[in-house]
Scaffold this motif. Structure first.
Motif, PDB file in Angstrom:
ATOM      1  N   PHE A 189      14.189  17.855  -6.534  1.00  0.00           N
ATOM      2  CA  PHE A 189      14.723  19.222  -6.625  1.00  0.00           C
ATOM      3  C   PHE A 189      16.156  19.252  -6.102  1.00  0.00           C
ATOM      4  CE2 PHE A 189      10.120  20.743  -5.756  1.00  0.00           C
ATOM      5  CZ  PHE A 189       9.769  20.397  -7.055  1.00  0.00           C
ATOM      6  N   GLU A 190      16.872  20.283  -6.508  1.00  0.00           N
ATOM      7  CA  GLU A 190      18.236  20.473  -6.032  1.00  0.00           C
ATOM      8  C   GLU A 190      18.228  20.955  -4.579  1.00  0.00           C
ATOM      9  OE1 GLU A 190      22.041  23.382  -7.109  1.00  0.00           O
ATOM     10  OE2 GLU A 190      20.571  22.906  -8.657  1.00  0.00           O
ATOM     11  N   ARG A 191      19.147  20.423  -3.771  1.00  0.00           N
ATOM     12  CA  ARG A 191      19.234  20.823  -2.372  1.00  0.00           C
ATOM     13  C   ARG A 191      20.006  22.140  -2.251  1.00  0.00           C
ATOM     14  NH1 ARG A 191      18.429  16.474   1.312  1.00  0.00           N
ATOM     15  NH2 ARG A 191      16.870  15.147   0.325  1.00  0.00           N
ATOM     16  N   ARG A 192      19.431  23.010  -1.410  1.00  0.00           N
ATOM     17  CA  ARG A 192      20.075  24.305  -1.127  1.00  0.00           C
ATOM     18  C   ARG A 192      20.495  24.306   0.329  1.00  0.00           C
ATOM     19  NH1 ARG A 192      22.263  28.281   0.527  1.00  0.00           N
ATOM     20  NH2 ARG A 192      22.101  30.393  -0.306  1.00  0.00           N
ATOM     21  N   LYS A 193      21.788  24.496   0.579  1.00  0.00           N
ATOM     22  CA  LYS A 193      22.296  24.484   1.946  1.00  0.00           C
ATOM     23  C   LYS A 193      21.861  25.761   2.656  1.00  0.00           C
ATOM     24  CE  LYS A 193      26.372  21.654   1.064  1.00  0.00           C
ATOM     25  NZ  LYS A 193      27.854  21.574   1.160  1.00  0.00           N
ATOM     26  N   CYS A 194      21.240  25.609   3.795  1.00  0.00           N
ATOM     27  CA  CYS A 194      20.787  26.761   4.575  1.00  0.00           C
ATOM     28  C   CYS A 194      21.668  27.029   5.787  1.00  0.00           C
ATOM     29  CB  CYS A 194      19.349  26.564   5.025  1.00  0.00           C
ATOM     30  SG  CYS A 194      19.086  25.045   5.969  1.00  0.00           S
ATOM     31  N   ASN A 195      22.619  26.114   6.062  1.00  0.00           N
ATOM     32  CA  ASN A 195      23.576  26.289   7.163  1.00  0.00           C
ATOM     33  C   ASN A 195      22.894  26.393   8.529  1.00  0.00           C
ATOM     34  OD1 ASN A 195      25.747  26.282   5.320  1.00  0.00           O
ATOM     35  ND2 ASN A 195      25.555  28.507   5.004  1.00  0.00           N
ATOM     36  N   HIS A 196      21.761  25.714   8.676  1.00  0.00           N
ATOM     37  CA  HIS A 196      21.100  25.642   9.979  1.00  0.00           C
ATOM     38  C   HIS A 196      21.429  24.284  10.612  1.00  0.00           C
ATOM     39  CE1 HIS A 196      18.067  28.623   8.115  1.00  0.00           C
ATOM     40  NE2 HIS A 196      18.943  29.279   8.883  1.00  0.00           N
ATOM     41  N   ARG A 197      22.087  24.310  11.774  1.00  0.00           N
ATOM     42  CA  ARG A 197      22.468  23.047  12.411  1.00  0.00           C
ATOM     43  C   ARG A 197      21.228  22.284  12.883  1.00  0.00           C
ATOM     44  NH1 ARG A 197      27.759  24.747  16.107  1.00  0.00           N
ATOM     45  NH2 ARG A 197      29.089  25.372  14.349  1.00  0.00           N
ATOM     46  N   GLU A 198      20.273  22.980  13.413  1.00  0.00           N
ATOM     47  CA  GLU A 198      19.012  22.366  13.833  1.00  0.00           C
ATOM     48  C   GLU A 198      17.903  22.871  12.909  1.00  0.00           C
ATOM     49  OE1 GLU A 198      18.291  23.131  17.893  1.00  0.00           O
ATOM     50  OE2 GLU A 198      20.072  22.049  18.589  1.00  0.00           O
ATOM     51  N   PRO A 199      16.980  21.999  12.514  1.00  0.00           N
ATOM     52  CA  PRO A 199      15.901  22.433  11.611  1.00  0.00           C
ATOM     53  C   PRO A 199      15.026  23.500  12.259  1.00  0.00           C
ATOM     54  CG  PRO A 199      15.996  20.039  11.765  1.00  0.00           C
ATOM     55  CD  PRO A 199      16.900  20.562  12.821  1.00  0.00           C
ATOM     56  N   ILE A 200      14.660  24.493  11.428  1.00  0.00           N
ATOM     57  CA  ILE A 200      13.763  25.575  11.849  1.00  0.00           C
ATOM     58  C   ILE A 200      12.555  25.564  10.914  1.00  0.00           C
ATOM     59  CG2 ILE A 200      15.661  26.947  12.794  1.00  0.00           C
ATOM     60  CD1 ILE A 200      15.564  28.669  10.273  1.00  0.00           C
ATOM     61  N   PRO A 201      11.472  26.305  11.240  1.00  0.00           N
ATOM     62  CA  PRO A 201      10.312  26.347  10.343  1.00  0.00           C
ATOM     63  C   PRO A 201      10.690  26.775   8.922  1.00  0.00           C
ATOM     64  CG  PRO A 201       9.765  27.321  12.446  1.00  0.00           C
ATOM     65  CD  PRO A 201      11.240  27.039  12.481  1.00  0.00           C
ATOM     66  N   MET A 217      14.634  24.330  -6.436  1.00  0.00           N
ATOM     67  CA  MET A 217      15.532  24.072  -5.309  1.00  0.00           C
ATOM     68  C   MET A 217      14.706  24.004  -4.030  1.00  0.00           C
ATOM     69  SD  MET A 217      18.531  26.787  -6.336  1.00  0.00           S
ATOM     70  CE  MET A 217      19.791  26.074  -5.320  1.00  0.00           C
ATOM     71  N   ILE A 218      15.190  23.261  -3.041  1.00  0.00           N
ATOM     72  CA  ILE A 218      14.531  23.153  -1.742  1.00  0.00           C
ATOM     73  C   ILE A 218      15.596  23.101  -0.659  1.00  0.00           C
ATOM     74  CG2 ILE A 218      14.420  20.626  -1.714  1.00  0.00           C
ATOM     75  CD1 ILE A 218      11.552  20.986  -0.512  1.00  0.00           C
ATOM     76  N   THR A 219      15.294  23.718   0.489  1.00  0.00           N
ATOM     77  CA  THR A 219      16.249  23.742   1.602  1.00  0.00           C
ATOM     78  C   THR A 219      16.093  22.486   2.456  1.00  0.00           C
ATOM     79  OG1 THR A 219      14.703  24.936   3.016  1.00  0.00           O
ATOM     80  CG2 THR A 219      16.205  26.260   1.660  1.00  0.00           C
ATOM     81  N   GLN A 220      17.075  22.233   3.274  1.00  0.00           N
ATOM     82  CA  GLN A 220      17.074  21.064   4.145  1.00  0.00           C
ATOM     83  C   GLN A 220      15.985  21.176   5.215  1.00  0.00           C
ATOM     84  OE1 GLN A 220      19.047  18.470   3.499  1.00  0.00           O
ATOM     85  NE2 GLN A 220      18.132  17.255   5.176  1.00  0.00           N
ATOM     86  N   CYS A 221      15.715  22.378   5.674  1.00  0.00           N
ATOM     87  CA  CYS A 221      14.676  22.564   6.685  1.00  0.00           C
ATOM     88  C   CYS A 221      13.287  22.259   6.125  1.00  0.00           C
ATOM     89  CB  CYS A 221      14.725  23.981   7.232  1.00  0.00           C
ATOM     90  SG  CYS A 221      16.234  24.398   8.116  1.00  0.00           S
ATOM     91  N   CYS A 222      13.019  22.657   4.856  1.00  0.00           N
ATOM     92  CA  CYS A 222      11.709  22.404   4.252  1.00  0.00           C
ATOM     93  C   CYS A 222      11.483  20.910   4.005  1.00  0.00           C
ATOM     94  CB  CYS A 222      11.589  23.186   2.950  1.00  0.00           C
ATOM     95  SG  CYS A 222      11.478  24.966   3.170  1.00  0.00           S
ATOM     96  N   ILE A 223      12.477  20.216   3.551  1.00  0.00           N
ATOM     97  CA  ILE A 223      12.310  18.791   3.307  1.00  0.00           C
ATOM     98  C   ILE A 223      12.202  18.020   4.626  1.00  0.00           C
ATOM     99  CG2 ILE A 223      14.725  18.048   3.197  1.00  0.00           C
ATOM    100  CD1 ILE A 223      13.921  16.530   0.611  1.00  0.00           C
ATOM    101  N   HIS A 224      12.810  18.544   5.697  1.00  0.00           N
ATOM    102  CA  HIS A 224      12.660  17.932   7.017  1.00  0.00           C
ATOM    103  C   HIS A 224      11.206  18.025   7.485  1.00  0.00           C
ATOM    104  CE1 HIS A 224      13.950  16.470  10.915  1.00  0.00           C
ATOM    105  NE2 HIS A 224      13.290  17.509  11.489  1.00  0.00           N
ATOM    106  N   GLU A 225      10.521  19.123   7.166  1.00  0.00           N
ATOM    107  CA  GLU A 225       9.111  19.251   7.519  1.00  0.00           C
ATOM    108  C   GLU A 225       8.283  18.161   6.839  1.00  0.00           C
ATOM    109  OE1 GLU A 225       8.423  24.023   8.451  1.00  0.00           O
ATOM    110  OE2 GLU A 225       7.819  23.193   6.521  1.00  0.00           O
ATOM    111  N   LEU A 226       8.609  17.832   5.597  1.00  0.00           N
ATOM    112  CA  LEU A 226       7.873  16.777   4.896  1.00  0.00           C
ATOM    113  C   LEU A 226       8.141  15.400   5.530  1.00  0.00           C
ATOM    114  CD1 LEU A 226       8.417  17.946   1.199  1.00  0.00           C
ATOM    115  CD2 LEU A 226       6.282  18.037   2.492  1.00  0.00           C
ATOM    116  N   TYR A 227       9.323  15.177   5.992  1.00  0.00           N
ATOM    117  CA  TYR A 227       9.639  13.914   6.654  1.00  0.00           C
ATOM    118  C   TYR A 227       8.827  13.761   7.942  1.00  0.00           C
ATOM    119  CZ  TYR A 227      13.673  13.131   3.578  1.00  0.00           C
ATOM    120  OH  TYR A 227      14.480  12.899   2.484  1.00  0.00           O
TER     121      TYR A 227
END
Length: 269
Positions: free
Chosen positions: A86-98, A60-70
């Motif tokens: 990988f399966e996406r895991r919702k982290c409920n962060h409106r803005e990407p964080i580290p 699984m990978i979070t939205q913030c981690c995949i944003h770092e790759l982008y």
């Protein structure tokens, strides 16, 4: 993987499953640096995870981690493509964080690993923070070898506490149990030391004494007096009779002397 290492990993995962409720397929949270390392070492990452964790896995990978790759551009496009599988895991962060802060926020809930995640990361700072939380398995890559870290001190302490609580009775059980009054034991008497008597079973019973008839008291003094009188009467009557017989026969009876008779007997011999 060597047999010794596989045995150690199997034992470690059984600890997590028996003590903390981990079940297959294991949910593995992967960060962006881990995807880069897997592409650089040319590893079949999903297969390596299943071998290390000794069971089925769900990466699984979070939205913030995949944003770092982008944000890193086309240079790390293969790592981005791997992360998309990988399966996406919702982290409920409106803005990407580290990525480290995002994973720490998802995994640690009320100072526990509530959702039983396995974390695969290359960040040393994140790994040191995860060791403070009990029951968080951590995986990293070291020279093309996927390694499962040993349990932390917090994990071992929480395991001991859980075992102690399991041995103690619960509050409902203690309320049901009525306090029992223990009878007081009498004071222990000291055993006598010294020679012991014979066994009463081996000793013969004493016979009762027969009552003997009382002996009649005989007055011996009367008998002795009678005997003396009888002897005296016999002695007195004997010489009178002898004298009468001698006079009737006409000669006297001569007395023998003891001295002459002994000389005659000696001469004869």
């Amino acid at each position: 993987m060597r047999q010794k290492r596989a045995k150690a990993y199997r034992k470690l995962m059984s600890l997590y499953s028996m003590s903390f409720g981990f079940r297959q397929p294991y949910q593995v949270l992967v960060d962006s640096e881990m995807c880069k390392a897997a592409i650089n070492q040319k590893l079949d990452f999903a297969k390596q995870l299943s071998v290390v964790l000794q069971g089925d896995v769900k990466p699984m990978i979070t939205q913030c981690c995949i944003h770092e790759l982008y944000l890193q551009g086309k240079e790390h496009q293969p790592a981005t493509d791997l992360a998309k599988t990988f399966e996406r895991r919702k982290c409920n962060h409106r803005e990407p964080i580290p990525g480290d802060d995002c994973l720490l926020d998802v995994v640690v809930v009320n100072e526990t690993n509530k959702h039983r995640y396995v974390v695969a990361t290359q960040s040393t700072a994140l790994r040191s923070k995860l060791r403070e939380t009990p029951a968080v398995p951590v995986v990293h890559i070291n020279r093309s070898v996927t390694i499962l870290e040993p349990p932390s001190e917090a994990t071992l302490k929480s395991k001991e506490l859980m075992e102690d609580e399991a041995l103690r009775p619960s509050a409902s059980e203690t309320s049901r149990l009525a306090p029992k009054t223990v009878p007081e034991e009498p004071p222990k008497t000291k055993k006598r030391t010294g020679p012991k008597g014979p066994n009463p079973l081996s000793v013969k019973k004493k016979k009762p004494k027969e009552s003997t008839p009382a002996k009649k008291h005989v007055d011996n003094t009367a008998r002795v007096g009678e005997k003396r009188k009888h002897e005296e009467s016999e002695g007195a009557s004997a010489p009178v009779d002898l004298k009468m017989e001698a006079e009737a026969s006409g000669h006297k009876r001569k007395r023998r002397r003891k001295g002459k008779s002994s000389e005659v007997t000696e001469a004869k011999t």
